[in-house]
Scaffold this active site. Structure first.
Site, PDB file in Angstrom:
ATOM      1  N   GLY A  31     -37.784 -13.319 -10.741  1.00 44.75           N
ATOM      2  CA  GLY A  31     -39.338 -13.188  -9.911  1.00 44.75           C
ATOM      3  C   GLY A  31     -40.355 -13.082 -10.936  1.00 44.75           C
ATOM      4  N   ASN A  32     -41.973 -13.253 -10.738  1.00 45.36           N
ATOM      5  CA  ASN A  32     -42.755 -13.083 -11.846  1.00 45.36           C
ATOM      6  C   ASN A  32     -42.994 -14.889 -11.983  1.00 45.36           C
ATOM      7  OD1 ASN A  32     -44.905 -12.231 -12.891  1.00 45.36           O
ATOM      8  ND2 ASN A  32     -43.649 -11.846 -15.083  1.00 45.36           N
ATOM      9  N   GLY A  36     -41.846 -22.528 -15.521  1.00 44.66           N
ATOM     10  CA  GLY A  36     -40.899 -23.648 -15.853  1.00 44.66           C
ATOM     11  C   GLY A  36     -39.272 -23.062 -14.771  1.00 44.66           C
ATOM     12  N   HIS A  37     -40.270 -21.838 -13.735  1.00 39.65           N
ATOM     13  CA  HIS A  37     -38.884 -21.979 -12.693  1.00 39.65           C
ATOM     14  C   HIS A  37     -39.272 -22.610 -12.100  1.00 39.65           C
ATOM     15  CE1 HIS A  37     -39.528 -17.599 -14.108  1.00 39.65           C
ATOM     16  NE2 HIS A  37     -38.220 -17.111 -14.497  1.00 39.65           N
ATOM     17  N   ASN A 150     -33.516 -23.967 -20.321  1.00 44.24           N
ATOM     18  CA  ASN A 150     -32.760 -24.624 -21.719  1.00 44.24           C
ATOM     19  C   ASN A 150     -32.968 -23.304 -22.643  1.00 44.24           C
ATOM     20  OD1 ASN A 150     -31.040 -26.275 -21.753  1.00 44.24           O
ATOM     21  ND2 ASN A 150     -32.464 -28.182 -21.548  1.00 44.24           N
ATOM     22  N   ASP A 152     -33.808 -20.305 -22.705  1.00 47.16           N
ATOM     23  CA  ASP A 152     -31.979 -19.123 -22.143  1.00 47.16           C
ATOM     24  C   ASP A 152     -31.266 -19.127 -23.147  1.00 47.16           C
ATOM     25  OD1 ASP A 152     -33.475 -16.497 -22.149  1.00 47.16           O
ATOM     26  OD2 ASP A 152     -34.778 -18.173 -20.130  1.00 47.16           O
ATOM     27  N   ILE A 178     -39.935 -25.866 -20.478  1.00 43.16           N
ATOM     28  CA  ILE A 178     -41.645 -26.099 -20.343  1.00 43.16           C
ATOM     29  C   ILE A 178     -42.518 -25.455 -21.041  1.00 43.16           C
ATOM     30  CG2 ILE A 178     -43.327 -26.038 -18.924  1.00 43.16           C
ATOM     31  CD1 ILE A 178     -40.827 -27.742 -17.945  1.00 43.16           C
ATOM     32  N   MET A 186     -42.796 -21.519 -21.791  1.00 47.01           N
ATOM     33  CA  MET A 186     -43.097 -20.495 -20.864  1.00 47.01           C
ATOM     34  C   MET A 186     -41.882 -19.207 -20.260  1.00 47.01           C
ATOM     35  SD  MET A 186     -45.206 -23.452 -18.469  1.00 47.01           S
ATOM     36  CE  MET A 186     -46.306 -23.833 -18.764  1.00 47.01           C
TER      37      MET A 186
END
Length: 281
Positions: A31-32, A36-37, A150, A152, A178, A186
């Site tokens: 969440g949050n 990027g997500h 990527n 992480d 991103i 991000m």
């Protein structure tokens, strides 16, 4: 978009799609959400007929003195953004649903070796928590494809290794990091930065880029690393680690290695920022 906290609801909907011969992509998150997500969700929607997203702040991957309770919960805004991005099913379980016996009695998944270095050394048990929740979510959703960022990088390798070792029939796709206009990767934790820290934060990417450039020009890894650490400290960072590793095994880089990755973690105020750069020598 359908939203449910219940495992049976998720499985029922996915089965219905599969009965029609349709494909399912999955994007696990805490969440949050940021751009990027959302990019992961959009890429997933291009690849498969349906997109499932999970939002679960996983207590198993947070260590003592980490920000579990402080981690932002923004479900309403997240839900709106996911609907626009093309997600059709949102899984929002509670810890009691995911870990009904509690963490102490929970069966866990551990990927040896690759989980023990870098972020794994700084955050003992972190990747055990990541591997366990991702494996459990995979077994709930049963996707054809799962998408991860990527940014992480070590987490992505841990998950790829787990999927391969456990023969899970899931394709893992990594999506490029991103970034903010400043170059800062991000992250949900960027919200912890003050305005002054945000101005200093791009120094992390600049340090990594300078390391890669130096290595390509024949400068030793030791020298570029020391120079990068000094630049980060001068910018106000407290480095956790800054290392050059083999791009696929995360073993220490050897002179003959061509495919390399620079991985960095550093504290800036309250925020622990990570970034990486994969490149060929």
């Amino acid at each position: 978009m359908i939203t449910s906290a219940h495992i049976d609801d998720i499985r029922t909907q996915v089965r219905a799609w599969r009965a029609q011969g349709e494909t399912v992509a999955f994007v696990p998150t805490m969440g949050n959400l940021h751009q990027g997500h959302i990019t992961l969700v959009k890429e997933a929607a291009k690849k498969c007929d349906h997109v499932v997203v999970s939002i679960f702040v996983n207590p198993m991957q947070f260590g003592q003195n980490e920000d579990l309770d402080a981690y932002p919960r923004t479900l309403e805004a997240d839900s709106q953004a996911l609907t626009v991005a093309g997600a059709e099913l949102l899984f929002t379980p509670t810890p009691a649903i995911i870990y009904p016996k509690g963490l102490a009695q929970q069966t866990y998944v551990e990927v040896p070796g690759i989980s023990d270095v870098l972020c794994g050394a700084s955050r003992p048990g972190h990747f055990r928590g990541v591997a366990t929740i991702v494996c459990k979510l995979f077994n709930i959703v049963l996707p054809d494809v799962a998408f991860f960022g990527n940014k992480d990088y070590q987490q992505l390798l841990v998950i790829r290794t787990m999927v391969e070792d456990l023969s899970l029939p899931i394709e893992i796709i990594g999506v490029d990091t991103i970034r903010e206009a400043s170059g800062l990767a991000m992250s949900s934790r960027n919200g912890y930065l003050t305005e002054e820290e945000k101005a200093a934060a791009p120094a992390l990417k600049k340090a990594i880029d300078a390391m890669a450039q130096g290595i390509k020009q024949g400068v030793s890894i030791e020298q570029v690393t020391e120079e990068a650490k000094a630049s980060l400290i001068a910018a106000g960072f407290t480095p956790d680690y800054l290392e050059v590793r083999h791009a696929t095994t995360l073993a220490n880089a050897e002179p003959q290695d061509q495919a390399l990755v620079i991985l960095a973690a550093a504290y800036l105020g309250k925020a622990r920022l990570i970034d990486n750069l994969r490149f060929d020598r």
